[in-house]
Design a protein around this motif. Structure first.
Motif, mmCIF file in Angstrom:
data_model
loop_
_atom_site.group_PDB
_atom_site.id
_atom_site.type_symbol
_atom_site.label_atom_id
_atom_site.label_comp_id
_atom_site.label_asym_id
_atom_site.label_seq_id
_atom_site.Cartn_x
_atom_site.Cartn_y
_atom_site.Cartn_z
ATOM 1 N N GLY A 1 0.785 -1.214 0.000
ATOM 2 C CA GLY A 1 0.000 0.000 0.000
ATOM 3 C C GLY A 1 0.816 1.263 0.000
ATOM 4 N N TYR A 2 2.133 1.183 -0.292
ATOM 5 C CA TYR A 2 2.995 2.370 -0.279
ATOM 6 C C TYR A 2 2.889 3.094 -1.618
ATOM 7 C CZ TYR A 2 4.916 -0.019 3.774
ATOM 8 O OH TYR A 2 5.048 -0.646 4.976
ATOM 9 N N PRO A 3 2.944 4.426 -1.603
ATOM 10 C CA PRO A 3 2.765 5.175 -2.860
ATOM 11 C C PRO A 3 3.972 5.127 -3.786
ATOM 12 C CG PRO A 3 3.161 6.675 -1.038
ATOM 13 C CD PRO A 3 3.034 5.320 -0.443
ATOM 14 N N SER A 4 5.151 4.817 -3.244
ATOM 15 C CA SER A 4 6.354 4.826 -4.083
ATOM 16 C C SER A 4 7.296 3.713 -3.636
ATOM 17 C CB SER A 4 7.068 6.186 -4.015
ATOM 18 O OG SER A 4 7.520 6.427 -2.692
ATOM 19 N N GLU A 5 8.244 3.415 -4.510
ATOM 20 C CA GLU A 5 9.229 2.377 -4.177
ATOM 21 C C GLU A 5 10.114 2.825 -3.021
ATOM 22 O OE1 GLU A 5 12.809 -0.171 -6.407
ATOM 23 O OE2 GLU A 5 11.756 1.460 -7.438
ATOM 24 N N ALA A 6 10.424 4.114 -2.962
ATOM 25 C CA ALA A 6 11.266 4.617 -1.885
ATOM 26 C C ALA A 6 10.563 4.493 -0.535
ATOM 27 C CB ALA A 6 11.641 6.079 -2.157
ATOM 28 N N ALA A 7 9.261 4.747 -0.493
ATOM 29 C CA ALA A 7 8.514 4.617 0.764
ATOM 30 C C ALA A 7 8.485 3.170 1.221
ATOM 31 C CB ALA A 7 7.103 5.165 0.587
ATOM 32 N N ALA A 8 8.316 2.223 0.287
ATOM 33 C CA ALA A 8 8.299 0.811 0.651
ATOM 34 C C ALA A 8 9.670 0.374 1.166
ATOM 35 C CB ALA A 8 7.878 -0.028 -0.554
ATOM 36 N N ARG A 9 10.746 0.843 0.517
ATOM 37 C CA ARG A 9 12.092 0.469 0.951
ATOM 38 C C ARG A 9 12.395 1.056 2.334
ATOM 39 N NH1 ARG A 9 14.380 2.125 -3.102
ATOM 40 N NH2 ARG A 9 14.666 0.137 -4.204
ATOM 41 N N LYS A 10 11.975 2.291 2.567
ATOM 42 C CA LYS A 10 12.217 2.908 3.872
ATOM 43 C C LYS A 10 11.493 2.151 4.986
ATOM 44 C CE LYS A 10 11.614 7.264 6.377
ATOM 45 N NZ LYS A 10 11.115 8.669 6.297
ATOM 46 N N SER A 11 10.252 1.775 4.728
ATOM 47 C CA SER A 11 9.496 1.032 5.733
ATOM 48 C C SER A 11 10.133 -0.323 5.996
ATOM 49 C CB SER A 11 8.048 0.872 5.271
ATOM 50 O OG SER A 11 7.293 0.151 6.209
ATOM 51 N N ARG A 12 10.629 -0.975 4.936
ATOM 52 C CA ARG A 12 11.285 -2.270 5.124
ATOM 53 C C ARG A 12 12.555 -2.138 5.950
ATOM 54 N NH1 ARG A 12 14.722 -4.336 0.279
ATOM 55 N NH2 ARG A 12 15.867 -2.568 1.175
ATOM 56 N N ASP A 13 13.355 -1.131 5.649
ATOM 57 C CA ASP A 13 14.603 -0.960 6.385
ATOM 58 C C ASP A 13 14.338 -0.629 7.850
ATOM 59 O OD1 ASP A 13 15.870 -1.439 4.012
ATOM 60 O OD2 ASP A 13 16.218 0.688 3.540
#
Length: 488
Positions: free
Chosen positions: A57-69
């Motif tokens: 449900g993240y708007p961008s790839e960077a947001a998904a990567r940040k949440s994962r990290d």
């Protein structure tokens, strides 16, 4: 999948041919704003086992990567708090409760499966907040029980107790930093008070069918019941609970080895309780419940007669070739095995109905024993020790009530104290007499001084007048008057 996982873009479009979601194979994913970003990674759960985590449900790839990290940087406990649902934690918490009683486990399981999981089970444990819990309890309060009535305040309090215990465990394990259920505002649970079956309450019960939550017999009603069940096989059990205040499980688990009829004392060291219909035997309810109970000579005689009947029953079964189990329990069935704890509850209801007495529960006999002990002159500390309470306040607030005769005696003593208090009492007696005397007018000098007159300055005689009026007679000592003291 490696330890850092993967990041993909997916959508919810459905393939018209297969009826399944296209996910990452949708041809429209290249368009801006179509679909959302997800990440997959692998971590270790609280048990040390590998666990796959998927969030989206993240708007961008960077947001998904940040949440994962950020998730991978957390500790194992913090990761569980961010990833586990409330339902998963509640079931895990129940599986780790190994030192609770079977009845407590049954109640916890009922609250979790019946109320908590259906209303908050889908929420993420780490995101739980008081607003969500307040809304959930409002929904629970709107549901109905098996009788078709709305859930009571007592039920809501029980569910809250279970949830609070579960979330306290999550705080202790490190999954939460605070307990969001700690400061919830719920309807107050009314504390029931024992009500004595007076003539007025009995008449109202017969007319309307309504009865108090906790009802206590008067000594006359209790004596009538004990006389009616004198030949019942559990007469000694009714006597022990009604006069010495044993709990149902304590009486069902009592053994002859714990009863000393020579010194007149029994020891409560175990109880037999039920979880559903299954019977569980274990230690008493609390540390204060493990106690010694003094037995009067009448109770000793009742227990001796009960033991003789048990011996006769054993001999009769041996005569006809039936098996008798020497279980050692005081209250047994026809074969010598201990009775089921639920049997006295059903048996008492039947006997009370046959005796024509106002209804009470088996536990109400225990309430009545506290009342009888207080009326017999025992202090609260003695009653607390007899019942096995941890707090004397519980004994005073719930387990004692005042019989009508004692209330009447207290009222008469209070009125007598006022009537015997001297002159005011004499006036009240004259007013209450059959031929009251008319009140006499008090003399002027005895009338109370008003505020205005009290503030008016007193007349001060001159020196000549004072010398003439206050000159002592010959041969007599001058008497000190109010005026002379005032001028001095």
């Amino acid at each position: 999948m490696n330890g850092h996982g993967v990041i993909v873009k997916r959508c919810r479009c459905v393939d018209p041919e297969t009826g399944r979601r296209r996910g990452a194979s949708c041809p429209l994913l290249a368009q801006r704003g179509h679909g959302s970003w997800y990440f997959h990674c692998s971590t270790r759960n609280l048990l040390g086992r590998a666990e796959r985590i998927r969030r989206g449900g993240y708007p961008s790839e960077a947001a998904a990567r940040k949440s994962r990290d950020e998730l991978l940087a957390l500790s194992r406990e913090e990761q569980a708090g961010r990833c586990w649902t409330v339902a998963r934690w509640l079931r895990y918490w129940l599986s780790t409760r190994t030192r609770i009683r079977p009845t407590t486990r049954m109640n916890y399981t009922h609250d979790v499966e019946r109320f908590l999981i259906p209303h908050i089970g889908q929420l993420i444990l780490g995101d739980l907040n008081p607003r969500q819990l307040t809304s959930a309890f409002a929904q629970i309060a709107a549901t109905r029980n098996r009788s078709g009535q709305l859930q009571s305040a007592c039920t809501l309090q029980h569910v809250h107790t279970t949830l609070r215990a579960a979330l306290t465990g999550a705080v202790r394990e490190g999954l939460l930093t605070h307990n969001p259920a700690r400061h919830l505002e719920l309807p107050a649970r009314p504390r029931p008070q024992a009500q004595v079956w007076t003539e007025a309450r009995v008449a109202e019960w017969k007319a309307t069918g309504e009865r108090p939550t906790i009802a206590v017999w008067t000594p006359v009603q209790l004596a009538a019941f004990l006389d009616y069940v004198r030949d019942d096989g559990l007469f000694a059990l009714w006597w022990l609970i009604a006069l010495r205040g044993l709990r149902r499980g304590e009486a069902a688990g009592l053994r002859w080895s714990e009863v000393d009829l020579h010194t007149g004392q029994l020891s409560v060291v175990r109880q037999r309780t039920t979880a559903g219909y299954d019977v569980h035997e274990g230690p008493p309810k609390s540390a204060s419940s493990r106690r010694s109970v003094a037995l009067d000579q009448h109770t000793v005689r009742v227990l001796r007669q009960h033991r003789d009947r048990q011996t006769q029953r054993r001999s009769a079964r041996a005569t006809i070739g039936k098996v008798w189990h020497d279980s050692g329990y005081v209250f047994t069935g026809p074969d010598g095995m201990p009775i089921h704890p639920g049997y006295p509850t059903q048996r008492l209801r039947l006997l009370v109905n046959r005796a024509g007495l106002p209804p009470i529960r088996l536990h109400d006999l225990r309430h009545g024993s506290a009342t009888l002990a207080r009326e017999a002159g025992a202090d609260l500390k003695a009653v607390q020790d007899q019942l096995g309470h941890a707090s004397i306040q519980l004994t005073a607030d719930i387990y004692t009530s005042v019989l009508p005769e004692s209330q009447r005696e207290a009222a008469e003593a209070t009125a007598r104290l006022v009537l015997d208090a001297g002159k005011p009492g004499g006036e009240i007696q004259r007013q209450l007499s059959h031929n009251p005397k008319p009140p006499q007018e008090r003399p002027a000098e005895a009338r109370p001084v008003t505020t205005a007159s009290a503030c008016r300055p007193r007349w001060k005689p001159s020196s000549a007048t004072r010398a003439t009026e206050l000159r002592p007679a010959a041969g007599r000592r001058p008497r000190r008057t109010h005026e002379s003291r005032w001028h001095r």
